[in-house]
Design an enzyme around this catalytic site. Structure first.
Site, PDB file in Angstrom:
ATOM      1  N   SER A 226       0.820  -1.217   0.000  1.00 28.03           N
ATOM      2  CA  SER A 226       0.000   0.000   0.000  1.00 28.03           C
ATOM      3  C   SER A 226       0.851   1.262   0.000  1.00 28.03           C
ATOM      4  O   SER A 226       1.811   1.399   0.765  1.00 28.03           O
ATOM      5  CB  SER A 226      -0.917   0.013   1.224  1.00 28.03           C
ATOM      6  OG  SER A 226      -1.618   1.239   1.265  1.00 28.03           O
TER       7      SER A 226
ATOM      8  N   LYS B 124     -13.548  -4.728   2.453  1.00 26.08           N
ATOM      9  CA  LYS B 124     -14.432  -3.573   2.245  1.00 26.08           C
ATOM     10  C   LYS B 124     -15.910  -3.894   2.464  1.00 26.08           C
ATOM     11  O   LYS B 124     -16.682  -3.020   2.849  1.00 26.08           O
ATOM     12  CB  LYS B 124     -14.234  -2.999   0.838  1.00 26.08           C
ATOM     13  CG  LYS B 124     -12.902  -2.277   0.679  1.00 26.08           C
ATOM     14  CD  LYS B 124     -12.760  -1.661  -0.698  1.00 26.08           C
ATOM     15  CE  LYS B 124     -11.379  -1.064  -0.868  1.00 26.08           C
ATOM     16  NZ  LYS B 124     -11.190  -0.396  -2.154  1.00 26.08           N
TER      17      LYS B 124
ATOM     18  N   ASN C  52     -14.638   1.986   2.552  1.00 21.90           N
ATOM     19  CA  ASN C  52     -13.172   2.042   2.470  1.00 21.90           C
ATOM     20  C   ASN C  52     -12.582   3.095   3.413  1.00 21.90           C
ATOM     21  O   ASN C  52     -11.364   3.257   3.460  1.00 21.90           O
ATOM     22  CB  ASN C  52     -12.697   2.306   1.034  1.00 21.90           C
ATOM     23  CG  ASN C  52     -12.917   3.736   0.625  1.00 21.90           C
ATOM     24  OD1 ASN C  52     -14.065   4.199   0.620  1.00 21.90           O
ATOM     25  ND2 ASN C  52     -11.854   4.438   0.301  1.00 21.90           N
TER      26      ASN C  52
ATOM     27  N   ASP D  77     -14.115   5.807  -2.184  1.00 21.64           N
ATOM     28  CA  ASP D  77     -13.706   5.321  -3.513  1.00 21.64           C
ATOM     29  C   ASP D  77     -14.596   5.913  -4.606  1.00 21.64           C
ATOM     30  O   ASP D  77     -14.113   6.266  -5.692  1.00 21.64           O
ATOM     31  CB  ASP D  77     -13.819   3.789  -3.585  1.00 21.64           C
ATOM     32  CG  ASP D  77     -12.611   3.074  -2.993  1.00 21.64           C
ATOM     33  OD1 ASP D  77     -11.534   3.694  -2.886  1.00 21.64           O
ATOM     34  OD2 ASP D  77     -12.749   1.882  -2.637  1.00 21.64           O
TER      35      ASP D  77
ATOM     36  N   GLY E 210     -15.878  -5.070  -5.294  1.00 21.16           N
ATOM     37  CA  GLY E 210     -16.120  -3.860  -4.495  1.00 21.16           C
ATOM     38  C   GLY E 210     -15.843  -2.589  -5.285  1.00 21.16           C
ATOM     39  O   GLY E 210     -16.615  -1.623  -5.227  1.00 21.16           O
TER      40      GLY E 210
ATOM     41  N   MET F 143      -7.995   1.082 -12.633  1.00 22.19           N
ATOM     42  CA  MET F 143      -7.850   1.254 -11.178  1.00 22.19           C
ATOM     43  C   MET F 143      -6.560   0.644 -10.651  1.00 22.19           C
ATOM     44  O   MET F 143      -6.061   1.047  -9.604  1.00 22.19           O
ATOM     45  CB  MET F 143      -9.033   0.610 -10.460  1.00 22.19           C
ATOM     46  CG  MET F 143     -10.319   1.386 -10.610  1.00 22.19           C
ATOM     47  SD  MET F 143     -11.467   0.840  -9.341  1.00 22.19           S
ATOM     48  CE  MET F 143     -12.985   1.540  -9.964  1.00 22.19           C
TER      49      MET F 143
HETATM   50  P1  NAP Z   1     -12.593  -7.605  -5.553  1.00 21.89           P
HETATM   51  O1  NAP Z   1     -13.800  -7.184  -4.793  1.00 21.89           O
HETATM   52  O2  NAP Z   1     -11.780  -8.755  -5.077  1.00 21.89           O
HETATM   53  O3  NAP Z   1     -13.087  -7.876  -7.079  1.00 21.89           O
HETATM   54  C1  NAP Z   1     -12.191  -8.349  -8.056  1.00 21.89           C
HETATM   55  C2  NAP Z   1     -12.826  -8.182  -9.441  1.00 21.89           C
HETATM   56  O4  NAP Z   1     -11.851  -8.577 -10.429  1.00 21.89           O
HETATM   57  C3  NAP Z   1     -14.046  -9.055  -9.676  1.00 21.89           C
HETATM   58  O5  NAP Z   1     -14.907  -8.392 -10.577  1.00 21.89           O
HETATM   59  C4  NAP Z   1     -13.427 -10.301 -10.334  1.00 21.89           C
HETATM   60  O6  NAP Z   1     -14.331 -11.038 -11.123  1.00 21.89           O
HETATM   61  C5  NAP Z   1     -12.409  -9.644 -11.225  1.00 21.89           C
HETATM   62  N1  NAP Z   1     -11.296 -10.504 -11.626  1.00 21.89           N
HETATM   63  C6  NAP Z   1     -10.290 -10.973 -10.846  1.00 21.89           C
HETATM   64  N2  NAP Z   1      -9.412 -11.663 -11.607  1.00 21.89           N
HETATM   65  C7  NAP Z   1      -9.880 -11.636 -12.880  1.00 21.89           C
HETATM   66  C8  NAP Z   1      -9.413 -12.168 -14.108  1.00 21.89           C
HETATM   67  N3  NAP Z   1      -8.283 -12.874 -14.190  1.00 21.89           N
HETATM   68  N4  NAP Z   1     -10.129 -11.925 -15.223  1.00 21.89           N
HETATM   69  C9  NAP Z   1     -11.270 -11.207 -15.158  1.00 21.89           C
HETATM   70  N5  NAP Z   1     -11.771 -10.668 -14.028  1.00 21.89           N
HETATM   71  C10 NAP Z   1     -11.071 -10.890 -12.899  1.00 21.89           C
HETATM   72  O7  NAP Z   1     -11.545  -6.398  -5.679  1.00 21.89           O
HETATM   73  P2  NAP Z   1     -11.911  -4.837  -5.790  1.00 21.89           P
HETATM   74  O8  NAP Z   1     -11.946  -4.222  -4.443  1.00 21.89           O
HETATM   75  O9  NAP Z   1     -13.106  -4.691  -6.674  1.00 21.89           O
HETATM   76  O10 NAP Z   1     -10.610  -4.267  -6.521  1.00 21.89           O
HETATM   77  C11 NAP Z   1     -10.361  -4.514  -7.892  1.00 21.89           C
HETATM   78  C12 NAP Z   1      -9.029  -3.879  -8.268  1.00 21.89           C
HETATM   79  O11 NAP Z   1      -9.129  -2.451  -8.195  1.00 21.89           O
HETATM   80  C13 NAP Z   1      -7.901  -4.286  -7.315  1.00 21.89           C
HETATM   81  O12 NAP Z   1      -6.728  -4.567  -8.077  1.00 21.89           O
HETATM   82  C14 NAP Z   1      -7.722  -3.069  -6.433  1.00 21.89           C
HETATM   83  O13 NAP Z   1      -6.393  -2.950  -5.959  1.00 21.89           O
HETATM   84  C15 NAP Z   1      -8.086  -1.933  -7.399  1.00 21.89           C
HETATM   85  N6  NAP Z   1      -8.561  -0.719  -6.689  1.00 21.89           N
HETATM   86  C16 NAP Z   1      -7.879   0.441  -6.878  1.00 21.89           C
HETATM   87  C17 NAP Z   1      -8.319   1.606  -6.254  1.00 21.89           C
HETATM   88  C18 NAP Z   1      -7.588   2.906  -6.485  1.00 21.89           C
HETATM   89  O14 NAP Z   1      -7.743   3.852  -5.686  1.00 21.89           O
HETATM   90  N7  NAP Z   1      -6.810   3.009  -7.547  1.00 21.89           N
HETATM   91  C19 NAP Z   1      -9.459   1.588  -5.428  1.00 21.89           C
HETATM   92  C20 NAP Z   1     -10.141   0.378  -5.275  1.00 21.89           C
HETATM   93  C21 NAP Z   1      -9.669  -0.775  -5.904  1.00 21.89           C
HETATM   94  P3  NAP Z   1     -15.238 -12.200 -10.451  1.00 21.89           P
HETATM   95  O15 NAP Z   1     -16.418 -11.515  -9.832  1.00 21.89           O
HETATM   96  O16 NAP Z   1     -15.595 -13.077 -11.590  1.00 21.89           O
HETATM   97  O17 NAP Z   1     -14.366 -12.886  -9.427  1.00 21.89           O
END
Ligand code: NAP
Length: 304
Positions: free
Chosen positions: A25, A76, A97, A112, A140, A241
């Site tokens: 982080s 989250k 968050n 977020d 999330g 993201m």
């Molecule tokens: P999460 O709740 O674990 O959800 C993960 C998502 O990615 C789900 O839609 C999942 O699909 C999909 N996924 C995972 N592996 C995949 C693959 N190989 N092919 C296709 N889809 C895949 O995580 P999250 O909180 O939503 O976060 C998602 C990403 O955004 C993370 O990398 C996180 O670090 C990033 N993020 C960044 C910020 C920022 O401020 N820049 C803020 C929030 C999050 P399924 O539903 O099919 O499992």
């Protein structure tokens, strides 16, 4: 007699971030710089908290009187039963968050969602009202993006996800909350991703797939990611993201095609700024926060 070096002084206000993993982080650097620039004696500490320890960790934070904390993957959504209250947006989205101690109560917020809108409008120059938007992912982050965009008055929203039922669930909830927005959902496949990209002004990559690809996992880039590239054009805006590395292959391809590319650090800054303001009541020094992240994450560098 206690030596001066360890003599207690007025206690600093403590905030932090809980998640698992947490070592990657960048939030501690960003907030540390912001506190120093604002002249306040606050500390931002990363804590690795496993799912099994989450409830105990929240109790401890309340008992110790932390001013607040951030919450990241994978807590989250699962943290919600352990909090004492929510602001409306966090309750609607179903993900928290940022948490603030209010009296003896820990109240959950979602920064977020406004952080994403700020990144698109302030760094991407996007006008969201009336835009046609595509969200890839329904975890999330995808949920927060869907509520943020529908709330900002976009004309249409397509949500594609590897597990289509999750996309359908998010779409149904967002459509009920924002009837003026045309919301649809489907599976995340090469054809659907390419077509939806062609039909969209704003594309949000909210899966962890580009993170896996960047980290060398998952056997390289998925076919649906490669399928987006021919559909990118000037006039479109792509926000990924994932910020490891800062310029993901998706963002590089978007920039090469003349589209506007907004990186994940931009969203990180603006959600962080909202958290900072929530806790301290001060205006966030966004330029300082941006410089701290710029120093930590050069373009193309892996930051974990
Ligand atoms: P999460 O709740 O674990 O959800 C993960 C998502 O990615 C789900 O839609 C999942 O699909 C999909 N996924 C995972 N592996 C995949 C693959 N190989 N092919 C296709 N889809 C895949 O995580 P999250 O909180 O939503 O976060 C998602 C990403 O955004 C993370 O990398 C996180 O670090 C990033 N993020 C960044 C910020 C920022 O401020 N820049 C803020 C929030 C999050 P399924 O539903 O099919 O499992």
């Amino acid at each position: 007699m206690i030596p001066d070096m360890v003599a207690p002084t007025a206690p600093a206000r403590i905030v932090g971030i809980i998640g698992d993993p947490i070592a990657h982080s960048l939030s501690p650097r960003m907030h540390g710089a912001a506190f120093a620039a604002s002249g306040v004696d606050w500390r931002y500490i990363p804590f690795r908290v496993t799912a099994a320890d989450l409830e105990d960790a929240v109790r401890g934070i309340r008992a110790l009187g932390f001013a607040g904390f951030n919450v990241t993957v994978p807590h989250k959504q699962t943290i919600m039963p352990f909090l004492d209250g929510f602001e409306d947006q966090a309750r609607d989205i179903g993900a928290v968050n940022a948490v603030r101690l209010e009296g003896r109560n820990l109240v959950g917020y979602n920064t977020d969602a406004p952080g994403l809108s700020d990144a698109l409008t302030r760094d991407g120059g996007v006008r969201l009202a009336g835009a046609r938007c595509l969200i890839l992912g329904a975890g999330g982050a995808g949920r927060s993006a869907a509520y943020a965009l529908a709330g900002a008055g976009v004309r249409s929203l397509v949500i594609l996800n590897r597990t289509p039922s999750r996309a359908e669930d998010v779409a149904a909830r967002v459509a009920a909350a924002h009837p003026a927005c045309a919301v649809s959902a489907g599976p995340l496949e090469p054809d659907s991703a390419r077509r939806a990209t062609e039909d969209s002004d704003v594309i949000i990559q909210a899966t962890s797939a580009t993170l896996s690809a960047a980290m060398g996992g998952g056997g390289g880039r998925a076919a649906w990611l490669r399928a987006l590239e021919p559909a990118m054009r000037p006039g479109k805006t792509i926000l990924d993201m994932v910020y490891t590395p800062r310029r993901t292959e998706l963002l590089v391809a978007a920039g090469d095609a003349g589209a506007t590319a907004v990186d994940g650090l931009s969203m990180l800054i603006y959600q962080g700024a909202r958290s900072f303001e929530l806790w301290t009541g001060l205006s966030a020094p966004i330029d300082v926060m941006r410089r701290a992240l710029d120093a930590a994450a050069q373009p193309g560098e892996r930051v974990s």
